[in-house]
Write an enzyme that holds these catalytic residues in place. Structure first.
Site: not given
Length: 281
Positions: A102, A137, A169, A197, A218
């Site tokens: 597994r 992410k 950002k 960004e 963005d």
């Protein structure tokens, strides 16, 4: 050559994964059902068309529990295969192979799923000159493996973490007061790679004037992206980002951006359908 990735300890990963499954008590099913001297052979087989990733890690799981196991991969990571393709032959201790099954299979299914979806995105922008990037992410603890899988699918890695480039950002800008001020502070700190960004065209020149080395454009529509690319004029690389999927990526790639980053290739990739079937040796 042993499987190696920067900032990844394969043996520690295998030990921790197996420990999670065994819970300090072992595989009670195998211990009670399978004779200690039983030998099994088996094949790992893809049930769908996929891009393969993770076979060396699966091998490490099998060899951890049976160092003498015969493990033979028939394809290499990064290869596309057709439904029904046999990926690996395994032969050894039945208890060991069934106990490792597994953990090995989960890893190959997950990483091959990422590589397969990544390849779809890479193929969708073929011929445009744009390069697909992954993002941060990723699942905690699995970043190095998931970013390895995107490479197997044909993408290029973006930042590996918070340490290898500054990425300014909207929240950083809000605290610093402006795009220009945020970039100036990063320059003053001696940071070489400064990704900024911008979500409005009027932010492009202030970011560049202050010393940005890469602009992340963005959530811009294709027409706006073309304007932004023209404004930049090749002074720094440009990157389209934000809400990009297989339906929209081609149009954004055709705007002339250097890169396109897509979080979906790690966030939303379904596990590949791969089976591991054993039969008495």
């Amino acid at each position: 050559m042993p499987f190696q990735l920067d900032r990844f300890d394969l043996d520690a990963f295998v030990r921790a994964t197996l420990a999670e499954d065994l819970g300090g008590k072992g595989d009670i099913t195998c211990a009670s059902v399978i004779p200690e001297d039983a030998v099994f052979s088996g094949v790992m087989q893809s049930r769908d068309a996929i891009t393969v990733a993770g076979l060396p890690i699966a091998e490490a799981f099998f060899r951890k529990l049976d160092p003498g196991a015969e493990v033979s991969a028939l394809v290499e990571d990064g290869e596309p295969v057709h439904p029904g393709a046999i990926l690996m032959h395994i032969r050894g201790s039945a208890r060991a192979l069934l106990t490792a099954e597994r953990s090995a299979l989960n890893t190959v299914q997950h990483l091959s799923g990422i590589a397969t979806l990544t390849r779809r995105y890479v193929d969708a922008i073929a011929g445009t000159g744009a390069i697909l990037l992954d993002t941060r992410k990723t699942l905690p603890g699995l970043r190095v493996l998931e970013k390895y899988a995107t490479r197997m699918g044909g993408a290029t890695n973006h930042r590996m973490g918070l340490w290898d480039a500054a990425m300014i950002k909207d929240n950083h800008v809000a605290v610093a007061g402006s795009v220009g001020e945020a970039v100036r502070r990063a320059v003053t700190a001696g940071i070489e790679r400064i990704i900024v960004e911008v979500d409005r065209l009027e932010q492009v020149e202030p970011a560049l004037d202050a010393g940005a080395t890469h602009l992340l454009l963005d959530n811009m529509a294709p027409d706006t992206l073309r304007e932004a690319v023209a404004l930049v004029g090749g002074r720094v690389p440009t990157e389209a980002s934000g809400g990009i999927d297989l339906d929209t990526i081609r149009a954004k790639a055709e705007t002339g951006v250097t890169y396109i980053s897509v979080g979906r290739i790690t966030q939303s990739a379904p596990a590949a359908d791969i089976g591991l079937d054993f039969s008495p040796a």
